[in-house]
Design a protein around this motif. Structure first.
Motif: not given
Length: 656
Positions: A372-398
């Motif tokens: 999970x930490x790797x995902x948080x860090x990669x959120x600042x440098x690349x695309x982080x999204x997970x599709x789940x049916x008709x929904x998308x998880x908002x990438x961290x772009x802070x």
């Protein structure tokens, strides 16, 4: 026991200005005292370098650099520095005094904190470090001892004694490393270098300590702690406190990644992650009650259990009493120290038949936290999204730039709306927050609102010199500032009630709401004439003829002036006043009439005492031959009245 006994500075006036009252704390390089600035009559804190270090030019230079660095930060969460100086062997800083306690005191008394309280403390700490990082400075000694919590709940970062420009390394010419062992980043230990990510690492360790009540790496010697920082990851806090959210594990793992490239770039980026995690947690997850435990595993008498009663409007905990003034809990691992920079010690020998391991076994939950930490860090440098049916998880772009944030969001198949807000901590043009927040679910192709920073709010002091006061006040308030102290000064050139000067001067930028002091013209100075003894009419004519106003005091007074004449005036003769100022005159009731005591038959001394006590002067008339010490008569009969202050003559008896 009074820890100030024997301290040569307690009771001493340092530099002929700072009266040292009590010792607050002792650190590895300096001692902090409570003192009074005798010039400005205010309480402050004095940080005095240990005399043994004053001969080290590098340490003295570092002390002076702290004063200059912190003085220019001007951030509400940074302890302010007022002055710096030297008195003999004592090199000192005069700093803001924060009445309250340190985060170390809180952890010592309370042990682990609820996540809500830990994040409430972490946010202002990161805001303060973010201001330093924006200014190109790195703290290098973040630890609970340097986080002050005021009695009013304010959080401030102190002790920038090791502060240094981001582009310099941490070692001295002798190859030593400065810092506190338990909070040093691996690259500080291994290479002697530190940038903003070293502060991020230390904040991650502090966050772990707040969530669990203990440090992540412990040992009986500094060398053991150093080895673990170099070769072992910080464990997930949920391993020590069951029930903590996986997002908190991931946050700690991201901040304390041993590879600095995998950490948030600076305190501002970590602040964005902290806010994102807070938004993603439910009230139940924020209010997890940790088990009661003494900090660092030390057994202590349990205090009142506040953990389950924290008010969400004030979740920063308070300690019941300040601890004794001593050096960082008595633990050498908490001291700021100079460690000789040597290669890392070899790993311990592997027992026969055992497979070599990089660190201690990690539970399955810990592996999930690292991912999970790797995902948080990669959120600042690349695309982080997970599709789940008709929904998308908002990438961290802070904290990303607008261009990068839009690229990430559109890459996840989402639309973008843009808003702007001022921010004291997030760089202009970078993302402050998103709606939904990081990790939030949104329908595919939905739009995410990103809030961009317009930078710190600033208001420019307008030029109001020469303007009437009322108009100047409107213009200053219209610029988003307020009118502060108003001083008045005579001027023969600037019209009365017009502005002579402002402080700050015109054109200077300040935060909105900052008070601007004004100096206003009193007009040309006039000499007040002497009207004492004149009638009220004559006095009024004389004063009004000079452009002054007249007020007659309500109550007349006794005086040696004629009844109905002016007995006194304010301002007095020869003082200066401005045109239109008011002179108050007091009317005379004439002399006060006092009953004369009967002193016939008394001795000369008794008669003088009685008459003087009644308010009269005394003259003695003695016969030429054979005077006797007995009053035969007096110029005013006893029982009659005479003006107070008049002279009464007494006549002594004569003859054999």
């Amino acid at each position: 026991m009074d820890t100030t006994l024997g301290d040569p500075l307690v009771g001493h006036v340092l530099d002929s200005r700072y009266r040292v009252e009590a010792r607050i704390a002792v650190g590895g390089m300096a001692t902090v005292y409570r003192a009074v600035d005798t010039r400005l009559d205010r309480v402050l804190a004095l940080k005095v370098m240990h005399p043994g270090l004053a001969a080290d030019e590098a340490f003295v230079e570092r002390f002076i650099r702290e004063a200059k660095s912190v003085a220019r930060l001007d951030h509400p969460n940074v302890v302010g520095v007022f002055d710096q100086g030297t008195d003999g062997v004592y090199v000192y800083l005069a700093m803001e005094y924060v009445a309250g306690c340190t985060l170390r005191d809180v952890l010592r008394e309370r042990g682990a904190l609820q996540p809500r309280a830990a994040l409430d403390i972490a946010e202002p700490v990161l805001a303060a470090l973010g201001a330093a990082h924006l200014a190109g400075l790195v703290h290098r000694d973040m630890k609970p001892e340097n986080v002050l919590i005021g009695d009013d709940g304010r959080v401030k970062v102190a002790d920038f004694g090791l502060v240094r420009a981001v582009d310099t390394n941490t070692t001295t010419n002798s190859g030593s490393v400065l810092g506190t062992v338990s909070y040093l980043a691996p690259e500080q230990l291994e290479h002697g270098t530190a940038d903003t990510r070293a502060d991020v690492y230390a904040c991650g360790v502090v966050l772990y300590e707040m969530l669990t009540g203990a440090k992540p790496h412990t040992g009986s010697t500094p060398a053991q702690v150093l080895y673990r920082h170099l070769h072992e990851d910080v464990p997930p806090p949920s391993g020590a406190v069951p029930g903590l959210a996986a997002e908190l594990d991931a946050l700690v793992a991201a901040a304390t990644a041993r590879d600095p490239r995998l950490r948030p770039a600076d305190a501002i980026a970590l602040l964005g992650l902290v806010r994102g995690v807070r938004e993603s947690l439910s009230d139940e997850q924020l209010d997890v009650v940790p088990p009661r435990a003494a900090a660092d595993g030390r057994d202590e008498e349990p205090g009142p259990d506040h953990a389950g009663s924290e008010d969400r409007t004030s979740v920063i905990p308070r300690t019941s009493a300040a601890p004794p003034a001593r050096g960082d809990d008595g633990d050498q691992l908490n001291h700021t120290t100079r460690l000789e920079h040597v290669p890392a010690p070899p790993p311990p020998p592997v027992p026969p038949g055992a497979a070599p391991r990089a660190g201690r076994p990690r539970p399955r939950r810990g592996l999930i936290a690292v991912l999970a930490a790797v995902l948080l860090v990669l959120a600042g440098t690349g695309v982080w999204y997970i599709n789940s049916g008709q929904f998308t998880k908002v990438p961290a772009v802070l904290d990303m730039t607008r261009e990068k944030a839009e690229q990430e969001l559109r890459g996840a198949g989402l639309g973008v709306k843009v808003k702007e807000e001022v921010s004291d901590t997030i760089e202009r043009g970078h993302v402050i927050s998103t709606d939904p927040g990081p990790g939030g679910r949104i329908r595919n192709t939905g739009k995410v609102t990103i809030v961009l920073s317009k930078g710190p709010a600033r208001a420019e002091v307008p030029n109001v010199v020469g303007m009437p006061f009322a108009a100047a006040k409107r213009k200053i308030e219209g610029a988003g500032l307020t009118v502060g102290e108003v001083g008045r000064q005579f001027s023969g050139e600037t019209p009365q009630n017009s502005v002579l000067a402002t402080d700050p001067r015109p054109g200077v930028e300040r935060r909105p709401g900052t008070a601007v002091a004004l100096t206003v013209s009193k007009g040309e100075a006039l000499d007040v004439p002497d009207v004492s003894g004149l009638s009220i009419g004559d006095a009024t004519s004389a004063l009004e003829g000079r452009g002054l106003k007249v007020k007659v005091a309500d109550d007349p007074v006794f005086s040696d002036k004629e009844k109905g004449a002016v007995a006194g005036q304010s301002p007095a003769k020869g003082e200066q006043a401005a045109k239109g100022d008011t002179v108050t005159i007091t009317v005379s009731k004439g002399k006060e009439m006092v009953e004369v005591p009967d002193v016939t038959g008394r001795s000369e001394a008794d008669a003088k005492r009685a008459l003087t006590a009644a308010g009269f002067a005394v003259k003695v008339d003695r016969p030429f031959l054979f005077p006797r010490d007995s009053v035969e008569g007096q110029s005013v009969k006893g029982g009659d009245k005479a003006p107070k202050g008049d002279t009464i003559t007494i006549r002594l008896k004569g003859g054999l």
